[in-house]
Scaffold this active site. Structure first.
Site, PDB file in Angstrom:
ATOM      1  N   ASP A 131      64.362  60.741  24.147  1.00 17.08           N
ATOM      2  CA  ASP A 131      65.169  61.663  25.014  1.00 17.08           C
ATOM      3  C   ASP A 131      64.113  62.393  26.050  1.00 17.08           C
ATOM      4  O   ASP A 131      62.792  62.377  25.809  1.00 17.08           O
ATOM      5  CB  ASP A 131      65.600  62.751  24.232  1.00 17.08           C
ATOM      6  CG  ASP A 131      66.811  62.273  23.244  1.00 17.08           C
ATOM      7  OD1 ASP A 131      67.126  60.891  23.330  1.00 17.08           O
ATOM      8  OD2 ASP A 131      67.475  63.106  22.606  1.00 17.08           O
TER       9      ASP A 131
ATOM     10  N   HIS B 166      69.379  69.248  31.213  1.00 15.14           N
ATOM     11  CA  HIS B 166      69.308  69.626  30.000  1.00 15.14           C
ATOM     12  C   HIS B 166      69.897  71.135  29.521  1.00 15.14           C
ATOM     13  O   HIS B 166      69.265  71.797  28.752  1.00 15.14           O
ATOM     14  CB  HIS B 166      67.948  69.633  29.381  1.00 15.14           C
ATOM     15  CG  HIS B 166      67.519  69.144  28.160  1.00 15.14           C
ATOM     16  ND1 HIS B 166      67.903  69.971  26.992  1.00 15.14           N
ATOM     17  CD2 HIS B 166      67.208  67.942  27.482  1.00 15.14           C
ATOM     18  CE1 HIS B 166      67.569  69.438  25.971  1.00 15.14           C
ATOM     19  NE2 HIS B 166      67.280  68.295  26.086  1.00 15.14           N
TER      20      HIS B 166
ATOM     21  N   HIS C 137      61.140  61.695  21.646  1.00 14.05           N
ATOM     22  CA  HIS C 137      60.933  62.130  22.934  1.00 14.05           C
ATOM     23  C   HIS C 137      59.792  61.542  23.443  1.00 14.05           C
ATOM     24  O   HIS C 137      58.557  61.659  23.277  1.00 14.05           O
ATOM     25  CB  HIS C 137      60.720  63.673  22.926  1.00 14.05           C
ATOM     26  CG  HIS C 137      61.975  64.329  22.394  1.00 14.05           C
ATOM     27  ND1 HIS C 137      62.194  64.684  20.930  1.00 14.05           N
ATOM     28  CD2 HIS C 137      62.970  65.068  22.946  1.00 14.05           C
ATOM     29  CE1 HIS C 137      63.403  65.296  20.722  1.00 14.05           C
ATOM     30  NE2 HIS C 137      63.785  65.355  22.064  1.00 14.05           N
TER      31      HIS C 137
HETATM   32 ZN   LIG Z   1      66.968  66.711  25.099  1.00 13.77          ZN
END
Ligand SMILES: [Zn+2]
Length: 242
Positions: free
Chosen positions: A53, A108, A204
């Protein structure tokens, strides 16, 4: 009939209904049933989906692509629209390497508390940006912070995207130790497997607070997980489960 995918979601009553028509229920992600339907992972022990992500991140996504390529593995990238706009060549590189790209919203926000107009704008703009950049239809969406209000997930579906959550994570966004991230993740993966589930692994390659954040520990952890599981497990992208 999507008998192989688990869809976490709906209310308890609806969930029972789904279970009786062949769906596995969301026991791996107990909170999700309160918030609407989303893809987590199927009952296919031995299958792992690496998902990343908050990218693309020019500081770390290229190294991650090299790690994945060295193992011949494809992963799923849930990208932010604002970073995709800033790094179109990197987005194309991810797509051309055969990875699956999904939307993680434009900027986000916590969509669970955002106004409907804002939610729609975040989703539409990101989908268009990623599709224009890659030439590939965007069919998957992961809500930032896992903010999975039913209206948000409904809107994603109305735009042709399946909501995706996860069932294995290790706070990689805040831990500088790749070894700790890897150990915690292996613990989750092995526990899911003992219970008969595939693992939808959240890592991430970027950060929502800015382009270029350090994701060295996450990339190293991804490499360690690949080395550990590559000969015994099958790595898939999340579209294998829908
Ligand atoms: Zn995120």
């Amino acid at each position: 009939m999507l008998s192989t995918g688990i869809y976490a979601g709906l209310g308890a009553v609806a969930g029972l209904g789904l279970a009786t028509c062949g769906f596995a229920y969301a026991s791996v992600w107990p909170g999700s049933r309160l918030f609407g339907e989303a893809l987590v992972a199927p009952r296919r022990p031995g299958e792992l989906a690496l998902t990343f992500d908050d990218g693309p991140n020019p500081a770390w996504t290229p190294q991650l692509l090299d790690v994945l390529a060295s193992h011949g593995v494809r992963a799923t990238f849930f990208m932010l629209g604002k970073y995709a706009q800033a790094e179109p060549a990197l987005v194309r590189r991810v797509a051309e390497a055969g990875h699956l790209i999904g939307s993680h919203s434009w900027s986000h926000p916590n969509l669970a508390i955002a106004a409907p107009g804002r939610v729609r704008q975040e989703l539409v703009r990101t989908k268009e940006m990623l599709e224009q950049t890659t030439g590939v239809q965007i069919k998957y969406f992961r809500p930032p912070f896992g903010g999975r209000r039913p209206a948000v997930l409904r809107m994603a579906r109305s735009l042709g995207m399946s909501p995706v959550l996860w069932n294995a994570m290790a706070s990689d966004w805040s831990d500088p130790s790749a070894d700790r991230i890897t150990k915690r993740m292996m613990h989750s993966i092995d526990r899911l497997e003992r219970r008969g589930w595939a693992a939808n692994i959240l890592l991430h390659d970027g950060g929502n607070l800015g382009l270029g954040v350090d994701r060295g520990p996450s990339v190293t952890a991804a490499g360690l997980l690949l080395s550990h599981y590559i000969t015994t497990h099958r790595f898939v992208t999340v579209d294998a489960w829908s």
